[in-house]
Design a protein around this motif. Structure first.
Motif, PDB file in Angstrom:
ATOM      1  N   ARG A 107     -15.617  -1.898 -53.541  1.00  0.00           N
ATOM      2  CA  ARG A 107     -14.300  -1.363 -54.040  1.00  0.00           C
ATOM      3  C   ARG A 107     -13.492  -0.209 -53.533  1.00  0.00           C
ATOM      4  O   ARG A 107     -12.429  -0.209 -53.528  1.00  0.00           O
ATOM      5  N   HIS A 108     -14.387   0.714 -53.303  1.00  0.00           N
ATOM      6  CA  HIS A 108     -13.838   1.815 -52.875  1.00  0.00           C
ATOM      7  C   HIS A 108     -13.264   1.578 -51.248  1.00  0.00           C
ATOM      8  O   HIS A 108     -12.300   2.181 -51.038  1.00  0.00           O
ATOM      9  N   PHE A 109     -13.893   0.905 -50.670  1.00  0.00           N
ATOM     10  CA  PHE A 109     -13.575   0.758 -49.299  1.00  0.00           C
ATOM     11  C   PHE A 109     -12.165   0.066 -49.259  1.00  0.00           C
ATOM     12  O   PHE A 109     -11.458  -0.107 -48.569  1.00  0.00           O
ATOM     13  N   LEU A 110     -12.121  -1.131 -50.461  1.00  0.00           N
ATOM     14  CA  LEU A 110     -10.742  -1.945 -50.465  1.00  0.00           C
ATOM     15  C   LEU A 110      -9.483  -1.010 -50.977  1.00  0.00           C
ATOM     16  O   LEU A 110      -8.683  -1.737 -51.198  1.00  0.00           O
ATOM     17  N   ASP A 111     -10.087  -0.039 -51.671  1.00  0.00           N
ATOM     18  CA  ASP A 111      -8.887   0.908 -52.324  1.00  0.00           C
ATOM     19  C   ASP A 111      -7.572   0.902 -51.559  1.00  0.00           C
ATOM     20  O   ASP A 111      -6.509   0.818 -52.546  1.00  0.00           O
ATOM     21  N   PRO A 112      -7.680   1.220 -50.433  1.00  0.00           N
ATOM     22  CA  PRO A 112      -6.192   1.669 -49.578  1.00  0.00           C
ATOM     23  C   PRO A 112      -5.389   0.374 -49.674  1.00  0.00           C
ATOM     24  O   PRO A 112      -4.191   0.523 -49.354  1.00  0.00           O
ATOM     25  N   GLN A 278      -5.132  -7.742 -36.039  1.00  0.00           N
ATOM     26  CA  GLN A 278      -3.586  -8.117 -36.186  1.00  0.00           C
ATOM     27  C   GLN A 278      -3.243  -7.980 -37.331  1.00  0.00           C
ATOM     28  O   GLN A 278      -1.911  -7.777 -37.723  1.00  0.00           O
ATOM     29  N   HIS A 279      -4.081  -8.358 -38.495  1.00  0.00           N
ATOM     30  CA  HIS A 279      -3.669  -8.416 -39.794  1.00  0.00           C
ATOM     31  C   HIS A 279      -3.506  -7.011 -40.215  1.00  0.00           C
ATOM     32  O   HIS A 279      -4.187  -6.063 -40.241  1.00  0.00           O
ATOM     33  N   PRO A 280      -2.280  -6.817 -41.020  1.00  0.00           N
ATOM     34  CA  PRO A 280      -1.748  -5.598 -41.422  1.00  0.00           C
ATOM     35  C   PRO A 280      -2.894  -4.830 -42.264  1.00  0.00           C
ATOM     36  O   PRO A 280      -2.832  -3.674 -42.343  1.00  0.00           O
ATOM     37  N   LEU A 281      -3.354  -5.507 -43.199  1.00  0.00           N
ATOM     38  CA  LEU A 281      -4.239  -5.054 -44.102  1.00  0.00           C
ATOM     39  C   LEU A 281      -5.725  -4.572 -43.454  1.00  0.00           C
ATOM     40  O   LEU A 281      -6.276  -3.576 -44.040  1.00  0.00           O
ATOM     41  N   LEU A 282      -6.111  -5.428 -42.614  1.00  0.00           N
ATOM     42  CA  LEU A 282      -7.186  -5.010 -41.892  1.00  0.00           C
ATOM     43  C   LEU A 282      -6.954  -3.894 -40.863  1.00  0.00           C
ATOM     44  O   LEU A 282      -7.932  -2.829 -41.102  1.00  0.00           O
ATOM     45  N   ALA A 283      -5.794  -3.658 -40.400  1.00  0.00           N
ATOM     46  CA  ALA A 283      -5.505  -2.348 -39.783  1.00  0.00           C
ATOM     47  C   ALA A 283      -5.527  -1.138 -40.601  1.00  0.00           C
ATOM     48  O   ALA A 283      -6.073  -0.150 -40.047  1.00  0.00           O
TER      49      ALA A 283
END
Length: 295
Positions: A107-112, A278-283
């Protein structure tokens, strides 16, 4: 191909007979039988054979059923997808989670990215080998795991080091107070909860006990990290967790940190299918280039 015929066959296969299929479809048995015969004629092979008082699938019928399952599952998704397209573009992110990965850390990792407008987040949990196969087929955008997998000749992936996090012992206030009284020696007298061997940190925790000359009284072993913490909150035993999550663990489970586990860390690795993100969220989540590129 007449998909109306395929649907009748699909219902017959699911129900195991013409009579039950006719009852479910609200039509005569003769109608169902005729529709299935038309499909067999179109495909040039038998899909069903008599078995006892019912019907069984031929090898060709088994394959036809697998394809029909996929077709009608996609059909069931059609209204939802059309509605989503009408409401506006969704930014999709599919993440695979290795078994036992700490959910609070995820959850913390995905917060951004969680505040992203129109985010469609899909998280699936499974064995690393299954997740890597889905990553190679682009069914997943990212796989999170607690170790870097060995190179696989048929799968190409890139590993991004995310974090190496120190661990601490946690427990209910009563267990935490007892453990602090004579740490770490008193841990030998207290019940301990451990992850099963699938978790990379299990070996590190076992070696930590050996280094300190302790023989833990293992009260439970859990594959799911959230389940382990739930039983820890119930007082079944003390457990190891990422130190930086102490505030979340106190708020959610009512447990207290005991002490940092010297020399034991949990590694978190993100695996992507491409070297250049390339994926904006992964970047946004990764922010750096790949750590390694298996040959």
């Amino acid at each position: 191909m007449n998909y109306h015929h395929l649907h009748y066959f699909w219902v017959v296969a699911k129900e195991g007979g013409m009579a039950r299929a006719a009852e479910r479809l609200g039509v005569a048995i003769q109608t169902v039988s005729a529709q299935v015969r038309e499909l067999e004629r179109a495909l040039g092979t038998s899909l069903l054979r008599p078995q006892g008082r019912g019907l069984a699938l031929t090898p060709a019928g088994q394959e036809a059923l697998r394809v029909a399952d996929e077709i009608f599952q996609l059909g069931a998704q059609l209204p939802q997808r059309v509605q989503a397209a009408q409401e506006g573009p969704a930014l999709r992110l599919a993440v695979g989670l290795a078994d036992g990965l700490p959910k609070l850390w995820v959850r913390h990792f995905l917060d951004p990215v969680l505040g992203e407008a129109h985010l469609h987040l899909r998280c699936v949990e499974g064995r690393p080998d299954e997740l890597l196969a889905d990553l190679a087929l682009h069914k997943l955008d990212l796989v999170l795991t607690d170790r870097e997998p060995a190179p696989q000749p048929n799968l190409r992936f890139y590993a991004h080091a995310v974090e190496t996090a120190p661990l601490s012992w946690f427990g209910t206030p009563a267990l935490a107070a007892a453990a602090r009284a004579d740490y770490p020696a008193h841990l030998a007298d207290l019940p301990v909860l451990l992850p099963t061997g699938h978790a990379a940190i299990r070996l590190g925790l076992e070696r930590w006990f050996e280094r300190h000359g302790l023989r833990p009284r293992i009260a439970g072993e859990f594959q799911d990290s959230a389940l382990l913490k739930t039983f820890g909150a119930a007082g079944l035993g003390v457990f190891a967790a990422v130190s930086s999550l102490a505030g979340d663990l106190r708020e959610r489970y009512g447990v207290e940190p005991i002490a940092v586990i010297d020399g034991v860390h949990e590694q978190f690795v993100a695996l992507a299918a491409e070297r250049k993100i390339q994926h904006p969220l992964l970047a946004r989540l990764l922010g750096t280039g790949p750590k390694t590129a298996p040959e």
